[in-house]
Design a protein around this motif. Structure first.
Motif, PDB file in Angstrom:
ATOM      1  N   CYS A 437       2.442   2.097   3.376  1.00 29.05           N
ATOM      2  CA  CYS A 437       1.300   2.221   4.281  1.00 29.05           C
ATOM      3  C   CYS A 437       0.040   2.345   3.431  1.00 29.05           C
ATOM      4  O   CYS A 437      -0.158   3.363   2.757  1.00 29.05           O
ATOM      5  CB  CYS A 437       1.448   3.447   5.180  1.00 29.05           C
ATOM      6  N   TRP A 438      -0.779   1.320   3.454  1.00 25.45           N
ATOM      7  CA  TRP A 438      -1.996   1.290   2.646  1.00 25.45           C
ATOM      8  C   TRP A 438      -3.144   1.828   3.489  1.00 25.45           C
ATOM      9  O   TRP A 438      -3.382   1.357   4.606  1.00 25.45           O
ATOM     10  CB  TRP A 438      -2.285  -0.139   2.190  1.00 25.45           C
ATOM     11  N   ILE A 439      -3.856   2.824   2.964  1.00 23.46           N
ATOM     12  CA  ILE A 439      -4.921   3.499   3.708  1.00 23.46           C
ATOM     13  C   ILE A 439      -6.273   3.034   3.192  1.00 23.46           C
ATOM     14  O   ILE A 439      -6.677   3.361   2.065  1.00 23.46           O
ATOM     15  CB  ILE A 439      -4.831   5.035   3.564  1.00 23.46           C
ATOM     16  N   GLY A 440      -6.976   2.253   3.981  1.00 23.29           N
ATOM     17  CA  GLY A 440      -8.318   1.830   3.599  1.00 23.29           C
ATOM     18  C   GLY A 440      -9.266   3.017   3.548  1.00 23.29           C
ATOM     19  O   GLY A 440      -9.113   3.981   4.303  1.00 23.29           O
ATOM     20  N   LYS A 441     -10.273   2.942   2.672  1.00 21.34           N
ATOM     21  CA  LYS A 441     -11.170   4.091   2.479  1.00 21.34           C
ATOM     22  C   LYS A 441     -11.965   4.431   3.727  1.00 21.34           C
ATOM     23  O   LYS A 441     -12.378   5.579   3.914  1.00 21.34           O
ATOM     24  CB  LYS A 441     -12.129   3.810   1.321  1.00 21.34           C
ATOM     25  N   ASP A 442     -12.182   3.446   4.613  1.00 22.54           N
ATOM     26  CA  ASP A 442     -12.963   3.700   5.817  1.00 22.54           C
ATOM     27  C   ASP A 442     -12.096   3.816   7.070  1.00 22.54           C
ATOM     28  O   ASP A 442     -12.609   3.766   8.193  1.00 22.54           O
ATOM     29  CB  ASP A 442     -13.989   2.567   6.020  1.00 22.54           C
ATOM     30  N   ALA A 443     -10.782   3.955   6.889  1.00 21.23           N
ATOM     31  CA  ALA A 443      -9.903   4.181   8.044  1.00 21.23           C
ATOM     32  C   ALA A 443     -10.273   5.513   8.696  1.00 21.23           C
ATOM     33  O   ALA A 443     -10.713   6.455   8.021  1.00 21.23           O
ATOM     34  CB  ALA A 443      -8.441   4.203   7.598  1.00 21.23           C
ATOM     35  N   VAL A 471       9.263   5.527   3.466  1.00 23.49           N
ATOM     36  CA  VAL A 471       7.873   5.206   3.802  1.00 23.49           C
ATOM     37  C   VAL A 471       6.967   5.801   2.729  1.00 23.49           C
ATOM     38  O   VAL A 471       7.056   7.002   2.421  1.00 23.49           O
ATOM     39  CB  VAL A 471       7.481   5.744   5.186  1.00 23.49           C
ATOM     40  N   ILE A 472       6.109   4.953   2.149  1.00 23.43           N
ATOM     41  CA  ILE A 472       5.240   5.360   1.042  1.00 23.43           C
ATOM     42  C   ILE A 472       3.793   5.169   1.448  1.00 23.43           C
ATOM     43  O   ILE A 472       3.378   4.054   1.774  1.00 23.43           O
ATOM     44  CB  ILE A 472       5.563   4.533  -0.224  1.00 23.43           C
ATOM     45  N   ARG A 473       3.034   6.247   1.452  1.00 25.18           N
ATOM     46  CA  ARG A 473       1.624   6.205   1.867  1.00 25.18           C
ATOM     47  C   ARG A 473       0.749   6.043   0.636  1.00 25.18           C
ATOM     48  O   ARG A 473       0.755   6.887  -0.257  1.00 25.18           O
ATOM     49  CB  ARG A 473       1.274   7.487   2.612  1.00 25.18           C
ATOM     50  N   VAL A 474      -0.015   4.958   0.573  1.00 27.07           N
ATOM     51  CA  VAL A 474      -0.783   4.594  -0.620  1.00 27.07           C
ATOM     52  C   VAL A 474      -2.277   4.566  -0.291  1.00 27.07           C
ATOM     53  O   VAL A 474      -2.700   3.795   0.560  1.00 27.07           O
ATOM     54  CB  VAL A 474      -0.352   3.206  -1.140  1.00 27.07           C
TER      55      VAL A 474
END
Length: 519
Positions: A437-443, A471-474
């Motif tokens: 799960c890739w977390i954008g900086k402006d999410a 599940v890997i949160r990045v």
């Protein structure tokens, strides 16, 4: 023109059928049909099965039609099928036996290619496997089936996620009364299946601290306790300015990197710590009669672990090694199909779970009477293990979100590249073996908090049957090498990093095919 009715008869939007919901339902209704002329010389088409499907359902003497619902049809042509069967089955591009594309295989819960280096659902190259294989294990000398079987059952999950060699600093917390409590170092590696834990792992790379936060969920821990572990993982990450990679770990599905942290000294006991809530095993005790049975998994001093299982004959299987401790003796039991590496590691496990004893080593079929008397059940109940397999899946980039009506929407990005990662959103990269799960900086804060919920919903909506996927949160600009390797090309300069290690956002050229794709 409609034959009657009025405005009052039209249901509101919230109760009407949703197109996206309908399409998702269509995707889930996967059906396999057999095309055969074996009855009276005429061709018949009959339904064979619905999801879940198995590879062995496809017989080489016939043709088959796979109806995937909204995604369309596949026609599978067996090598031994007749001309009449082929003619009846044709109607779209055929899939030939032994030449099936990954998009076809993903609809099957079991699929094995003899020459494939397969993890639990993902094809790994020899180079990738070699990076995480202990020096003492010689995979290349084994036949493909045996090699794949050993990797799947003993190496751990998420083989691609190896940020380092596990030699960094570990801190472990157990959730007690829904709060993290630091575990004494002398008990590191000992887990209770009735509890949940937090692990903070710190390692150095390029002269900078990097962090991985694991939250381990025991199979018998309560739902509230699991939720508390996930919540405190977020809080711990916030204390690190959002720089950590978070990984959800379910008991029995530990990533290989997680296993390396304990250097062969990981034990999972039955029961749980008394934490002020109703639990199946609301106590510290994992032994009440002096008899305990442990299942040994692993291939080396790096990945070996022991899991306590019920003291029953049916807990044994012919493919593995078990340690049985009784009040008077300790036995090491070798299943007839176990490998040399497991035999070698059993001594280490016996010294951990039953210290101070010289174990009696026995092979399946040569057990003394006192061995069986310590277990409930009949010797005939020893299980025969089938090969753990999963279809090799193509990697996918997924955009998950909730619309204004609160419905969960899944959209796949075809032929994805790095600039498809939208800084305003949470994006999922599914490798088959792990879900990033890739977390954008402006999410938004809400999207960040729901990351693991999104991943769980996505896996449940997917065609393949996968339970408890890692599940890997990045976070953006903190992507591990295993994540970057999933993209055709990766530019580290696309996501700038400030002096405190946080993401400053992509350079202007990254913005954006994504907006055109997703609207």
């Amino acid at each position: 023109m409609l034959g009657g009715g009025s405005n009052e008869d039209v249901p509101p939007e919230s109760t009407s059928d949703d197109d996206v919901d309908h399409e998702r339902q269509q995707k889930r209704s996967v059906t396999l049909y057999k095309v055969s002329d074996e009855k009276n010389g005429t061709v018949h088409i009959e339904e064979i099965a619905k999801k879940p499907l198995m590879q062995e359902m496809l017989k080489t003497e016939d043709c088959f039609i796979l109806d995937t619902g909204a995604a369309g049809f596949f026609v599978w042509i067996g090598r031994g099928s007749t001309k009449a069967e082929k003619a009846a089955a044709y109607g779209s591009a055929p899939t030939m036996e032994d030449a099936e594309p990954a998009v076809f295989k993903q609809y099957f819960s079991r699929w094995v290619d003899d020459d494939a280096q397969v993890g639990l659902g993902r094809i790994y190259s020899r180079e990738q496997i070699a990076e995480s294989v202990p020096v003492s294990v010689h995979l290349e000398s084994r036949p493909p089936k045996q090699r794949r079987h050993l990797v799947q059952k003993s190496f751990g999950c998420a083989l691609g996620f190896m940020p380092d060699d596990g030699s960094g600093q570990v801190e472990i917390f157990r959730i007690e009364n829904f709060e993290p409590v630091l575990v004494p170092k002398e008990t590191y590696g000992m887990f209770f299946g009735g509890d949940s834990y937090l692990l903070k792992y710190t390692y150095q790379k390029f002269n900078r601290d990097h962090y991985v936060i694991y939250f381990w969920q025991g199979n018998q821990s309560s739902q509230d306790e699991r939720a508390a572990a996930a919540l405190h993982a977020v809080k711990m990450d916030d204390g690190l300015c959002g720089r950590a990679v978070q990984v959800r770990v379910v008991q029995g599905r530990e990533p290989r990197h997680f296993l390396t942290l304990f250097k062969g000294k990981m034990i999972v006991f039955m029961g749980g710590h008394a934490s002020g809530f109703k639990n199946i095993h609301d106590h510290d005790t994992y032994d009440v009669d002096g008899t305990r049975l442990f299942h040994v998994c692993g291939t080396s001093e790096v990945d070996t672990r022991a899991v306590q299982v019920p003291e029953e004959t049916k807990s044994l299987n012919d493919d593995d090694v078990f340690v049985l401790e009784t009040p008077k003796q300790t036995f090491i039991w070798y299943g007839k199909e176990c490998c040399d590496e497991e035999r070698a590691m059993a001594d280490n496990v016996a010294s951990l779970v039953s210290p101070g004893r010289s174990p009696v080593k026995i092979n399946q079929g040569g057990e003394p009477a006192e061995f069986w008397s310590a277990l409930s059940g009949d010797p005939s109940e020893v299980q025969q293990v089938t090969e753990p397999t999963a279809p090799p899946l193509e990697k996918k980039l997924i955009h998950c979100f909730e619309n204004v009506a609160g419905e969960f929407i899944v959209e796949e990005v075809e032929g994805f590249e790095q600039d498809d990662l939208n800084e305003d959103d949470v994006m999922i990269v599914d490798t088959g073996d792990e879900v990033y799960c890739w977390i954008g900086k402006d999410a938004s804060r809400q999207e960040k908090e729901k990351t693991f919920q999104y991943a769980t919903k996505y896996v449940k909506s997917d065609m393949t049957i996968r339970e408890d996927t890692t599940v890997i949160r990045v976070p953006e600009a903190r992507e591990p090498p295993s994540f970057k390797a999933l993209f055709p090309s990766w530019d580290d300069n696309m996501f700038e990093v400030t002096s405190d290690g946080s993401a400053r956002g992509p350079l202007p050229r990254a913005c954006k095919r994504q907006e055109g794709k997703m609207g």
